[in-house]
Design an enzyme around this catalytic site. Structure first.
Site, PDB file in Angstrom:
ATOM      1  N   HIS A  72       0.837  -1.200   0.000  1.00 32.07           N
ATOM      2  CA  HIS A  72       0.000   0.000   0.000  1.00 32.07           C
ATOM      3  C   HIS A  72       0.875   1.255   0.000  1.00 32.07           C
ATOM      4  O   HIS A  72       1.869   1.322   0.703  1.00 32.07           O
ATOM      5  CB  HIS A  72      -0.898   0.016   1.240  1.00 32.07           C
ATOM      6  CG  HIS A  72      -1.965  -1.041   1.204  1.00 32.07           C
ATOM      7  ND1 HIS A  72      -2.974  -1.123   2.130  1.00 32.07           N
ATOM      8  CD2 HIS A  72      -2.190  -2.062   0.331  1.00 32.07           C
ATOM      9  CE1 HIS A  72      -3.767  -2.144   1.840  1.00 32.07           C
ATOM     10  NE2 HIS A  72      -3.298  -2.731   0.765  1.00 32.07           N
ATOM     11  N   TYR A 203      -8.322   4.318   8.925  1.00 30.20           N
ATOM     12  CA  TYR A 203      -8.335   4.529  10.370  1.00 30.20           C
ATOM     13  C   TYR A 203      -9.441   5.547  10.645  1.00 30.20           C
ATOM     14  O   TYR A 203      -9.337   6.701  10.229  1.00 30.20           O
ATOM     15  CB  TYR A 203      -7.002   5.092  10.854  1.00 30.20           C
ATOM     16  CG  TYR A 203      -5.854   4.092  10.837  1.00 30.20           C
ATOM     17  CD1 TYR A 203      -5.148   3.809   9.663  1.00 30.20           C
ATOM     18  CD2 TYR A 203      -5.472   3.426  11.997  1.00 30.20           C
ATOM     19  CE1 TYR A 203      -4.103   2.889   9.652  1.00 30.20           C
ATOM     20  CE2 TYR A 203      -4.417   2.511  11.999  1.00 30.20           C
ATOM     21  CZ  TYR A 203      -3.750   2.247  10.818  1.00 30.20           C
ATOM     22  OH  TYR A 203      -2.723   1.336  10.816  1.00 30.20           O
ATOM     23  N   PRO A 295      -1.851  -1.251  19.470  1.00 27.84           N
ATOM     24  CA  PRO A 295      -1.687  -1.640  18.064  1.00 27.84           C
ATOM     25  C   PRO A 295      -1.930  -0.531  17.039  1.00 27.84           C
ATOM     26  O   PRO A 295      -1.654  -0.736  15.851  1.00 27.84           O
ATOM     27  CB  PRO A 295      -2.713  -2.768  17.889  1.00 27.84           C
ATOM     28  CG  PRO A 295      -3.717  -2.572  18.968  1.00 27.84           C
ATOM     29  CD  PRO A 295      -3.009  -1.932  20.102  1.00 27.84           C
ATOM     30  N   LYS A 299       3.093  -1.219  15.246  1.00 21.72           N
ATOM     31  CA  LYS A 299       4.540  -1.233  15.473  1.00 21.72           C
ATOM     32  C   LYS A 299       5.092  -2.484  16.159  1.00 21.72           C
ATOM     33  O   LYS A 299       6.299  -2.726  16.112  1.00 21.72           O
ATOM     34  CB  LYS A 299       4.930  -0.017  16.345  1.00 21.72           C
ATOM     35  CG  LYS A 299       4.814   1.312  15.642  1.00 21.72           C
ATOM     36  CD  LYS A 299       5.984   1.536  14.706  1.00 21.72           C
ATOM     37  CE  LYS A 299       5.756   2.611  13.703  1.00 21.72           C
ATOM     38  NZ  LYS A 299       5.562   2.154  12.321  1.00 21.72           N
ATOM     39  N   TYR A 387       5.064   6.126  10.612  1.00 22.27           N
ATOM     40  CA  TYR A 387       4.214   4.978  10.248  1.00 22.27           C
ATOM     41  C   TYR A 387       4.993   3.987   9.384  1.00 22.27           C
ATOM     42  O   TYR A 387       4.911   2.775   9.581  1.00 22.27           O
ATOM     43  CB  TYR A 387       2.973   5.493   9.505  1.00 22.27           C
ATOM     44  CG  TYR A 387       1.902   4.456   9.292  1.00 22.27           C
ATOM     45  CD1 TYR A 387       0.999   4.141  10.312  1.00 22.27           C
ATOM     46  CD2 TYR A 387       1.781   3.781   8.083  1.00 22.27           C
ATOM     47  CE1 TYR A 387       0.003   3.185  10.120  1.00 22.27           C
ATOM     48  CE2 TYR A 387       0.793   2.818   7.882  1.00 22.27           C
ATOM     49  CZ  TYR A 387      -0.089   2.534   8.907  1.00 22.27           C
ATOM     50  OH  TYR A 387      -1.073   1.587   8.716  1.00 22.27           O
TER      51      TYR A 387
HETATM   52  P1  FAD Z   1       5.294 -13.013  20.561  1.00 18.50           P
HETATM   53  O1  FAD Z   1       4.719 -12.973  19.201  1.00 18.50           O
HETATM   54  O2  FAD Z   1       4.379 -12.863  21.726  1.00 18.50           O
HETATM   55  O3  FAD Z   1       6.079 -14.387  20.694  1.00 18.50           O
HETATM   56  C1  FAD Z   1       6.537 -14.887  21.923  1.00 18.50           C
HETATM   57  C2  FAD Z   1       6.571 -16.403  21.866  1.00 18.50           C
HETATM   58  O4  FAD Z   1       7.106 -16.880  23.095  1.00 18.50           O
HETATM   59  C3  FAD Z   1       5.174 -17.000  21.714  1.00 18.50           C
HETATM   60  O5  FAD Z   1       5.147 -17.919  20.652  1.00 18.50           O
HETATM   61  C4  FAD Z   1       4.933 -17.660  23.068  1.00 18.50           C
HETATM   62  O6  FAD Z   1       4.139 -18.817  22.972  1.00 18.50           O
HETATM   63  C5  FAD Z   1       6.351 -17.975  23.523  1.00 18.50           C
HETATM   64  N1  FAD Z   1       6.470 -18.114  24.979  1.00 18.50           N
HETATM   65  C6  FAD Z   1       5.846 -17.437  25.958  1.00 18.50           C
HETATM   66  N2  FAD Z   1       6.190 -17.890  27.163  1.00 18.50           N
HETATM   67  C7  FAD Z   1       7.081 -18.897  26.944  1.00 18.50           C
HETATM   68  C8  FAD Z   1       7.783 -19.782  27.801  1.00 18.50           C
HETATM   69  N3  FAD Z   1       7.622 -19.767  29.127  1.00 18.50           N
HETATM   70  N4  FAD Z   1       8.598 -20.694  27.250  1.00 18.50           N
HETATM   71  C9  FAD Z   1       8.753 -20.771  25.885  1.00 18.50           C
HETATM   72  N5  FAD Z   1       8.106 -19.953  25.025  1.00 18.50           N
HETATM   73  C10 FAD Z   1       7.265 -19.039  25.568  1.00 18.50           C
HETATM   74  N6  FAD Z   1       2.386  -5.421  15.350  1.00 18.50           N
HETATM   75  C11 FAD Z   1       2.755  -4.893  14.156  1.00 18.50           C
HETATM   76  O7  FAD Z   1       3.946  -4.671  13.943  1.00 18.50           O
HETATM   77  N7  FAD Z   1       1.858  -4.594  13.168  1.00 18.50           N
HETATM   78  C12 FAD Z   1       0.534  -4.786  13.351  1.00 18.50           C
HETATM   79  O8  FAD Z   1      -0.260  -4.561  12.418  1.00 18.50           O
HETATM   80  C13 FAD Z   1       0.089  -5.294  14.626  1.00 18.50           C
HETATM   81  N8  FAD Z   1      -1.211  -5.499  14.860  1.00 18.50           N
HETATM   82  C14 FAD Z   1      -1.580  -6.144  16.000  1.00 18.50           C
HETATM   83  C15 FAD Z   1      -2.916  -6.407  16.175  1.00 18.50           C
HETATM   84  C16 FAD Z   1      -3.328  -7.071  17.324  1.00 18.50           C
HETATM   85  C17 FAD Z   1      -4.790  -7.341  17.501  1.00 18.50           C
HETATM   86  C18 FAD Z   1      -2.370  -7.508  18.300  1.00 18.50           C
HETATM   87  C19 FAD Z   1      -2.789  -8.269  19.532  1.00 18.50           C
HETATM   88  C20 FAD Z   1      -1.022  -7.233  18.126  1.00 18.50           C
HETATM   89  C21 FAD Z   1      -0.625  -6.549  16.991  1.00 18.50           C
HETATM   90  N9  FAD Z   1       0.718  -6.274  16.778  1.00 18.50           N
HETATM   91  C22 FAD Z   1       1.086  -5.650  15.613  1.00 18.50           C
HETATM   92  C23 FAD Z   1       1.731  -6.664  17.777  1.00 18.50           C
HETATM   93  C24 FAD Z   1       2.489  -7.959  17.422  1.00 18.50           C
HETATM   94  O9  FAD Z   1       1.573  -9.019  17.223  1.00 18.50           O
HETATM   95  C25 FAD Z   1       3.496  -8.319  18.550  1.00 18.50           C
HETATM   96  O10 FAD Z   1       4.198  -7.169  18.915  1.00 18.50           O
HETATM   97  C26 FAD Z   1       4.477  -9.415  18.111  1.00 18.50           C
HETATM   98  O11 FAD Z   1       3.842 -10.677  18.128  1.00 18.50           O
HETATM   99  C27 FAD Z   1       5.726  -9.475  19.008  1.00 18.50           C
HETATM  100  O12 FAD Z   1       6.544 -10.556  18.632  1.00 18.50           O
HETATM  101  P2  FAD Z   1       7.442 -11.300  19.701  1.00 18.50           P
HETATM  102  O13 FAD Z   1       8.168 -12.360  18.960  1.00 18.50           O
HETATM  103  O14 FAD Z   1       8.222 -10.317  20.484  1.00 18.50           O
HETATM  104  O15 FAD Z   1       6.423 -11.921  20.752  1.00 18.50           O
HETATM  105  C1  DHB Z   2      -3.567  -4.171  11.304  1.00 20.73           C
HETATM  106  C2  DHB Z   2      -3.310  -4.036  12.647  1.00 20.73           C
HETATM  107  C3  DHB Z   2      -2.949  -2.796  13.132  1.00 20.73           C
HETATM  108  O1  DHB Z   2      -2.660  -2.641  14.425  1.00 20.73           O
HETATM  109  C4  DHB Z   2      -2.856  -1.698  12.291  1.00 20.73           C
HETATM  110  O2  DHB Z   2      -2.523  -0.498  12.798  1.00 20.73           O
HETATM  111  C5  DHB Z   2      -3.110  -1.860  10.954  1.00 20.73           C
HETATM  112  C6  DHB Z   2      -3.457  -3.105  10.458  1.00 20.73           C
HETATM  113  C7  DHB Z   2      -3.969  -5.516  10.787  1.00 20.73           C
HETATM  114  O3  DHB Z   2      -4.041  -6.458  11.595  1.00 20.73           O
HETATM  115  O4  DHB Z   2      -4.223  -5.634   9.594  1.00 20.73           O
END
Ligand code: FAD
Ligand code: DHB
Length: 409
Positions: A72, A203, A295, A299, A387
């Site tokens: 996009h 948004y 969210p 980021k 962004y």
């Molecule tokens: P996680 O993805 O949480 O991974 C951590 C892993 O560690 C998991 O698989 C978990 O099972 C494992 N774990 C936990 N405890 C243990 C343990 N004791 N032993 C072994 N393993 C363990 N971010 C964006 O950049 N763009 C977006 O558009 C966006 N939209 C979002 C929308 C929603 C609705 C949500 C909820 C989040 C969104 N995010 C977005 C945020 C993004 O999903 C997280 O920031 C991202 O998953 C972080 O990655 P991570 O690897 O640090 O942690």
């Molecule tokens: C999505 C999630 C977000 O938090 C955002 O700012 C834009 C898009 C998504 O899940 O598509």
């Protein structure tokens, strides 16, 4: 068991770190407390910054993303029933945002690690970290619930275990400073089987609350609604969700939101959180283990990917030249960028949501902010720059070097 870097968590942070270490000839083992099916099936983020896309492409894990992702050039801010486009590509001199679901990124990274002999131990239990101040830090865990305890001894441990994992609490509370803001609202997210209602993300700010229109594919759309933090998904029938989405995204022209069957819905709460420092002894935190953003700025996943680039570069420097300077500065380097992303995510959240405690004065200020950011090129440029993603502090030739390592691997 012994390895060079023990990684806790197979989220985007842990998997990408293991991949980047492998390209540099550094061994790692990942332990994960969920199953492969669970991590590959959890619906979360969807938006990738240009830096994340470049990293995946350069390191050979971006092929499916380039085929199936959606690129996009801008986003829409919608308020007072009118749409205002922010041309991200033009304002950032060429950067785009890519819609490609987090669980697809996870699938691509798991596949790449397993194909190149990487070790991921799924379904572990009772994980704990030990001897972080020594030259042989250890991760203790059970291979399965009630299984025997096992140990991985390593040179370094990467805590990539998300917000609720055991890594962050292993930093003594006397040296760990935590900054937190809890928001009184959350997001209700749905997946629907419908064609896209718009070519780019929308948004929407509305007096009934925030709404976001995003996409996943030509057949599946992702939408979000601001709801009360303590609301329950059982209160939200599909009809109620559509009615609220229609109201909050309505425009004065003939734009229409296209409905379809809802195939998934849930509510997530929102917080801003930073842990300082992000390292202690031989432990390094990355991603959600160290920081959380609401969210709205999209980021979280991107910050996780930025942290592990900085960490992989620092570990690579240590293993090739015994120089620990980058490792020592890891937390400081990451936190400078993390705080800017925290600021931007808080800003987008503040600007776009309905605040239950706002006075009419504060509401007018919020409308003025949106009017300003959509009518001033300078303000729009600042929004677009944040962004699309701020630069990552790695040596200039780092990506290039990774590209060469990928070609030779
Ligand atoms: P996680 O993805 O949480 O991974 C951590 C892993 O560690 C998991 O698989 C978990 O099972 C494992 N774990 C936990 N405890 C243990 C343990 N004791 N032993 C072994 N393993 C363990 N971010 C964006 O950049 N763009 C977006 O558009 C966006 N939209 C979002 C929308 C929603 C609705 C949500 C909820 C989040 C969104 N995010 C977005 C945020 C993004 O999903 C997280 O920031 C991202 O998953 C972080 O990655 P991570 O690897 O640090 O942690
Ligand atoms: C999505 C999630 C977000 O938090 C955002 O700012 C834009 C898009 C998504 O899940 O598509």
């Amino acid at each position: 068991m012994r390895t060079q870097v023990g990684i806790i968590g197979a989220g985007p942070a842990g998997l990408m770190l293991s991949h980047l270490l492998h390209l540099q000839g550094i061994e790692s083992i990942i332990i994960e407390n969920r199953t492969r099916e669970e991590i590959e099936g959890t619906i979360r983020a969807g938006l990738l910054e240009q830096c994340t896309v470049d990293l995946m492409k350069t390191t050979g894990v971006g092929e499916r993303m380039m085929r199936e992702g959606h690129f996009h050039e801008g986003i829409e801010l919608r308020f007072n029933g009118e749409s205002h486009r922010i041309n991200i590509q033009e304002l950032t001199r060429g950067k785009k945002v890519t819609v490609y679901a987090q669980h697809e990124v996870i699938k691509d990274l798991v596949d790449a690690r397993l194909k190149t002999g990487g070790e991921i131990i799924f379904n572990v239990d009772d994980v704990s970290l030990h001897d972080l101040d020594t030259s042989a830090p250890t991760i203790r865990f059970r291979k399965e619930k009630d299984g025997d305890f096992q140990e991985i001894t390593c040179d370094y441990i990467a805590g990539c275990d998300g917000f609720h994992g055991p890594s962050r609490p292993s930093i003594p509370s006397t040296i760990r400073k935590e900054y937190q803001k809890i928001y009184p609202f959350g997001w209700l997210g749905i997946l629907t089987e419908a064609p896209p209602s718009a070519p780019e993300l929308i948004y929407g700010n509305h007096e009934r609350g925030f709404a976001l229109l995003s996409t996943r594919s030509p057949e599946i759309q992702r939408l979000y609604l601001q709801v009360d933090r303590n609301d329950n998904i059982d209160n939200w029938s599909d009809d109620r969700i559509w009615e609220e989405l229609h109201t909050r995204l309505a425009t004065h022209d003939d734009w229409k939101l296209i409905e379809g069957p809802i195939i998934q819905k849930n509510i997530v709460s929102m917080r801003s959180f930073v842990c300082d420092p992000m390292q202690h002894g031989k432990l390094f935190l990355a991603g959600d283990a160290a920081h959380i953003v609401p969210p709205t700025g999209a980021k979280g996943l991107n910050l996780a990917m930025a942290d592990v680039q900085i960490l992989a570069c620092a570990l690579g420097t240590f293993y090739t030249s015994n120089n620990t300077e980058l490792l020592e500065r890891y937390s400081e380097t990451c936190l400078r960028r993390v705080w800017k992303a925290e600021r931007f995510s808080w800003y987008m959240t503040s600007m776009l949501h309905r605040h239950y405690d706002h006075t009419p004065f504060e509401h007018q200020i919020q409308l003025a902010e949106m009017d300003y950011v959509t009518s001033s090129r300078s303000a729009a440029t600042s929004l677009a720059e944040n962004y699309a993603g701020l630069p990552i502090e790695c040596p200039e030739d780092w990506l290039e070097k990774l590209g060469v390592l990928t070609l030779n691997s």
